[in-house]
Each structure stands twice: as C-alpha cells, then as structure tokens.
Design a protein around this motif. Structure first.
Motif, PDB file in Angstrom:
ATOM      1  N   PHE A  64      -9.199  10.283  -0.537  1.00 29.83           N
ATOM      2  CA  PHE A  64      -9.772  10.463   0.794  1.00 29.83           C
ATOM      3  C   PHE A  64      -9.393  11.861   1.255  1.00 29.83           C
ATOM      4  O   PHE A  64      -8.587  12.060   2.159  1.00 29.83           O
ATOM      5  CB  PHE A  64      -9.241   9.388   1.750  1.00 29.83           C
ATOM      6  CG  PHE A  64      -9.928   9.329   3.087  1.00 29.83           C
ATOM      7  CD1 PHE A  64      -9.193   9.404   4.269  1.00 29.83           C
ATOM      8  CD2 PHE A  64     -11.305   9.174   3.193  1.00 29.83           C
ATOM      9  CE1 PHE A  64      -9.807   9.326   5.518  1.00 29.83           C
ATOM     10  CE2 PHE A  64     -11.936   9.101   4.420  1.00 29.83           C
ATOM     11  CZ  PHE A  64     -11.186   9.177   5.585  1.00 29.83           C
ATOM     12  N   THR A  94      -4.492  10.670  -1.901  1.00 28.48           N
ATOM     13  CA  THR A  94      -4.847   9.539  -2.743  1.00 28.48           C
ATOM     14  C   THR A  94      -4.071   8.320  -2.256  1.00 28.48           C
ATOM     15  O   THR A  94      -3.007   8.453  -1.662  1.00 28.48           O
ATOM     16  CB  THR A  94      -4.544   9.795  -4.225  1.00 28.48           C
ATOM     17  OG1 THR A  94      -3.153  10.072  -4.365  1.00 28.48           O
ATOM     18  CG2 THR A  94      -5.358  10.962  -4.758  1.00 28.48           C
ATOM     19  N   ASN A 117     -10.490  -3.173  -0.187  1.00 24.74           N
ATOM     20  CA  ASN A 117     -11.092  -1.986   0.405  1.00 24.74           C
ATOM     21  C   ASN A 117     -10.239  -1.508   1.578  1.00 24.74           C
ATOM     22  O   ASN A 117     -10.020  -2.249   2.531  1.00 24.74           O
ATOM     23  CB  ASN A 117     -12.509  -2.289   0.875  1.00 24.74           C
ATOM     24  CG  ASN A 117     -13.426  -2.601  -0.286  1.00 24.74           C
ATOM     25  OD1 ASN A 117     -13.396  -1.917  -1.293  1.00 24.74           O
ATOM     26  ND2 ASN A 117     -14.237  -3.641  -0.146  1.00 24.74           N
ATOM     27  N   PHE A 142     -14.582   9.521   1.245  1.00 21.69           N
ATOM     28  CA  PHE A 142     -13.962   8.373   0.583  1.00 21.69           C
ATOM     29  C   PHE A 142     -14.532   8.254  -0.823  1.00 21.69           C
ATOM     30  O   PHE A 142     -15.753   8.191  -1.005  1.00 21.69           O
ATOM     31  CB  PHE A 142     -14.244   7.105   1.384  1.00 21.69           C
ATOM     32  CG  PHE A 142     -13.843   5.835   0.686  1.00 21.69           C
ATOM     33  CD1 PHE A 142     -14.792   4.862   0.388  1.00 21.69           C
ATOM     34  CD2 PHE A 142     -12.530   5.608   0.333  1.00 21.69           C
ATOM     35  CE1 PHE A 142     -14.429   3.682  -0.251  1.00 21.69           C
ATOM     36  CE2 PHE A 142     -12.154   4.437  -0.300  1.00 21.69           C
ATOM     37  CZ  PHE A 142     -13.110   3.483  -0.590  1.00 21.69           C
ATOM     38  N   ASN A 143     -13.661   8.246  -1.818  1.00 17.46           N
ATOM     39  CA  ASN A 143     -14.073   8.117  -3.211  1.00 17.46           C
ATOM     40  C   ASN A 143     -13.307   6.944  -3.807  1.00 17.46           C
ATOM     41  O   ASN A 143     -12.130   7.059  -4.146  1.00 17.46           O
ATOM     42  CB  ASN A 143     -13.783   9.410  -3.981  1.00 17.46           C
ATOM     43  CG  ASN A 143     -14.366   9.380  -5.374  1.00 17.46           C
ATOM     44  OD1 ASN A 143     -14.310   8.364  -6.071  1.00 17.46           O
ATOM     45  ND2 ASN A 143     -14.946  10.493  -5.807  1.00 17.46           N
ATOM     46  N   LYS A 144     -14.008   5.826  -3.927  1.00 15.36           N
ATOM     47  CA  LYS A 144     -13.328   4.603  -4.360  1.00 15.36           C
ATOM     48  C   LYS A 144     -12.860   4.690  -5.812  1.00 15.36           C
ATOM     49  O   LYS A 144     -11.771   4.234  -6.158  1.00 15.36           O
ATOM     50  CB  LYS A 144     -14.249   3.401  -4.172  1.00 15.36           C
ATOM     51  CG  LYS A 144     -13.557   2.065  -4.407  1.00 15.36           C
ATOM     52  CD  LYS A 144     -14.436   0.894  -4.019  1.00 15.36           C
ATOM     53  CE  LYS A 144     -13.672  -0.411  -4.186  1.00 15.36           C
ATOM     54  NZ  LYS A 144     -14.492  -1.578  -3.767  1.00 15.36           N
ATOM     55  N   SER A 145     -13.679   5.297  -6.665  1.00 14.44           N
ATOM     56  CA  SER A 145     -13.327   5.346  -8.087  1.00 14.44           C
ATOM     57  C   SER A 145     -12.089   6.209  -8.336  1.00 14.44           C
ATOM     58  O   SER A 145     -11.305   5.940  -9.243  1.00 14.44           O
ATOM     59  CB  SER A 145     -14.503   5.858  -8.912  1.00 14.44           C
ATOM     60  OG  SER A 145     -14.824   7.182  -8.531  1.00 14.44           O
ATOM     61  N   THR A 178      -9.869   6.729  -5.874  1.00 16.57           N
ATOM     62  CA  THR A 178      -8.938   6.302  -4.806  1.00 16.57           C
ATOM     63  C   THR A 178      -8.451   7.508  -4.009  1.00 16.57           C
ATOM     64  O   THR A 178      -7.238   7.720  -3.825  1.00 16.57           O
ATOM     65  CB  THR A 178      -7.747   5.489  -5.356  1.00 16.57           C
ATOM     66  OG1 THR A 178      -6.988   6.299  -6.258  1.00 16.57           O
ATOM     67  CG2 THR A 178      -8.214   4.242  -6.064  1.00 16.57           C
ATOM     68  N   GLN A 205       0.837  -1.201   0.000  1.00 16.02           N
ATOM     69  CA  GLN A 205       0.000   0.000   0.000  1.00 16.02           C
ATOM     70  C   GLN A 205       0.873   1.253   0.000  1.00 16.02           C
ATOM     71  O   GLN A 205       2.022   1.223   0.445  1.00 16.02           O
ATOM     72  CB  GLN A 205      -0.942   0.014   1.202  1.00 16.02           C
ATOM     73  CG  GLN A 205      -0.277   0.193   2.548  1.00 16.02           C
ATOM     74  CD  GLN A 205      -0.035  -1.117   3.239  1.00 16.02           C
ATOM     75  OE1 GLN A 205       0.140  -2.141   2.619  1.00 16.02           O
ATOM     76  NE2 GLN A 205      -0.043  -1.069   4.564  1.00 16.02           N
ATOM     77  N   THR A 252     -15.884   1.526   6.745  1.00 18.26           N
ATOM     78  CA  THR A 252     -16.889   1.019   5.829  1.00 18.26           C
ATOM     79  C   THR A 252     -18.132   1.879   5.981  1.00 18.26           C
ATOM     80  O   THR A 252     -18.218   2.715   6.885  1.00 18.26           O
ATOM     81  CB  THR A 252     -17.223  -0.454   6.123  1.00 18.26           C
ATOM     82  OG1 THR A 252     -18.098  -0.954   5.088  1.00 18.26           O
ATOM     83  CG2 THR A 252     -17.918  -0.603   7.464  1.00 18.26           C
ATOM     84  N   TYR A 283     -12.074   6.154   7.951  1.00 19.48           N
ATOM     85  CA  TYR A 283     -13.078   5.470   7.142  1.00 19.48           C
ATOM     86  C   TYR A 283     -12.791   3.974   7.207  1.00 19.48           C
ATOM     87  O   TYR A 283     -11.683   3.533   6.886  1.00 19.48           O
ATOM     88  CB  TYR A 283     -13.039   5.932   5.684  1.00 19.48           C
ATOM     89  CG  TYR A 283     -13.927   5.085   4.815  1.00 19.48           C
ATOM     90  CD1 TYR A 283     -13.409   4.024   4.081  1.00 19.48           C
ATOM     91  CD2 TYR A 283     -15.303   5.321   4.765  1.00 19.48           C
ATOM     92  CE1 TYR A 283     -14.233   3.223   3.303  1.00 19.48           C
ATOM     93  CE2 TYR A 283     -16.131   4.520   3.996  1.00 19.48           C
ATOM     94  CZ  TYR A 283     -15.584   3.467   3.269  1.00 19.48           C
ATOM     95  OH  TYR A 283     -16.401   2.665   2.524  1.00 19.48           O
ATOM     96  N   ASN A 324     -19.743   7.151   2.812  1.00 23.58           N
ATOM     97  CA  ASN A 324     -18.477   7.649   2.270  1.00 23.58           C
ATOM     98  C   ASN A 324     -18.023   8.948   2.926  1.00 23.58           C
ATOM     99  O   ASN A 324     -16.843   9.296   2.859  1.00 23.58           O
ATOM    100  CB  ASN A 324     -18.589   7.854   0.762  1.00 23.58           C
ATOM    101  CG  ASN A 324     -18.674   6.541   0.013  1.00 23.58           C
ATOM    102  OD1 ASN A 324     -18.335   5.483   0.547  1.00 23.58           O
ATOM    103  ND2 ASN A 324     -19.119   6.602  -1.222  1.00 23.58           N
TER     104      ASN A 324
END
Lengths: 116, 114
Positions: free
Chosen positions: A74, A24, A30, A67-70, A72, A2, A52, A50, A55
């Motif tokens: 925060f 980022t 996840n 949190f924006n997964k698309s 990546t 990571q 779970t 964050y 968001n």
C-alpha cells in the motif's frame, strides 16, 4: 496477528520530483489500510484509507496510494513533492473480520525530507 | 472542528512517581486509545476503550492502567513511573463504523522520567 513494514527509515527527494513511501502488510483476509502523517511538533493526521473498491485511493494534500493485494503493498505517492511535505509518515493496518476490533497496527514510520 | 486535547505537552517526573495523563475529546466518540511513540518503533497500543468503564489491553499494557469514567475522557496512569516509560504518548479517538473510521489524535505528551 497483523503487521506493517515500512522498509525505508528515510526518503529524500527534491521539490517537484515524485515522492513514494513504501508500505507492506501482513494480515489475514482483506485489510483496512491507512496512512497518517505527523508534521514536526504536531499530532498525527489522517491522509487516506483503503477499505474496499478501487485500488487507487486519493487523499489529502494531493497524496494517493495504491492497494496491491498480490504484493501485499500500500505505497503512498505524490506526483510532485513540496518542501511542506517534509514529515514523518505512518502506514497502518487492521483486519476487517471482527467488527468490534478497532486496533490499528502501525509501521515504524518513514521520515520524508523534501529539499528545495 | 474536531478536537482531542491532551492536558500536558511536556511532563518531567521522577522514578517511582504516579503519573496521570489526561485526554479529552469533544466528538462524542465511543472509542479511545492510548499509544506510545518511540523512534524506530512507530506507535504501539497501550490500552483502548470501547465505551465508558470499558477497557482492553493493547500490545504493551505492562506498567500502565487506564480509567474511563466519562465518555469524553480517557486517562492513562503510570502507577510507578520508570525511566523506560520515557516516551511520547498519543491519545486518539474514533467513532464506530466497524473499524473503517479514521483516528483523531491529540498533539501528544512528551514524558521524561528521571
């Protein structure tokens, strides 16, 4: 492995203006994401995390992060900055898969200066 | 209030000296960590410990060792200090919880190796 990127070394805003500190990450699965703050001559303090769910997470001192997964990302935000928010901010990430892995990877930090 | 205490705020040592940095937590936490903080590099993990007498290498363990003889105390040892070990050292602890728990940090030890 990571990793975390904080693309801005410094952020300068006027008091009362919105504050955004960008983060980022790169991690498989996840992530668990954290923000910490370091005030001058003090240790790091936890701001928010964050894990779970929703968001948008809210934390201490009026801070929140999305949190924006698309993307990546925060990013840390505060609608109206105070001079007392001037500090060094760190984003951190860890993957959740291994239950006994508590290692956090930290970004390089962003220095926030709020001018009166 | 939760507390992580580092024994020294500032330390000045000579090259080649053996250096001990002590950290004590009063929260009965299983997990303890040593990080070093350098400008522009953020925090980098040196060693961590899941339990008494257990230790794991972090990302930059070279030149360091650790000791955890009691649950509340985690010591960082520089066997032979070098100038590139001049840095801010931060100790942290956390409870279990699968990594969801926040870290509690000490105030740090600024070590200068001359």
């Amino acid at each position: 492995a990571q990793s975390v990127a904080q693309p801005e070394d410094q952020v300068n805003v006027a008091e009362g203006n919105p504050l955004t500190v960008k983060c980022t990450y790169s991690v498989s699965g996840n992530p668990y994401l954290f923000w910490y703050v370091q005030y001058p001559n003090r240790g790091l303090q936890f701001l928010l995390k964050y894990i779970t769910g929703d968001n948008l997470v809210k934390g201490s001192y009026g801070f929140e992060a999305e949190f924006n997964k698309s993307q990546t990302s925060f990013h840390l935000k505060k609608p109206s900055a105070l001079v007392s928010d001037s500090a060094l901010y760190f984003c951190a990430v860890r993957p959740p898969e291994r239950s006994n892995d508590y290692k956090l990877s930290f970004g390089a930090g962003t220095t926030v200066t709020v001018r009166a | 209030d939760v507390k992580v205490t580092q024994s020294s705020r500032y330390l000045v040592k000579r090259t080649g000296e053996k250096v001990f940095l002590e950290c004590v937590q009063d929260m009965d936490h299983e997990n303890m960590f040593w990080y070093r903080q350098d400008p522009g590099l953020g925090l980098r993990l040196i060693y961590f410990s899941y339990d008494v007498k257990m230790k794991e290498k972090g990302d930059i363990p070279e030149g360091y060792s650790v000791s955890r003889e009691k649950k509340e105390r985690f010591s960082l040892i520089l066997e032979s200090a070098s100038t590139n070990q001049t840095s801010m050292y931060l100790c942290a602890s956390t409870t279990g919880g699968g990594g969801r728990s926040k870290l509690f940090f000490g105030s740090g030890t600024q070590l200068s190796v001359l």
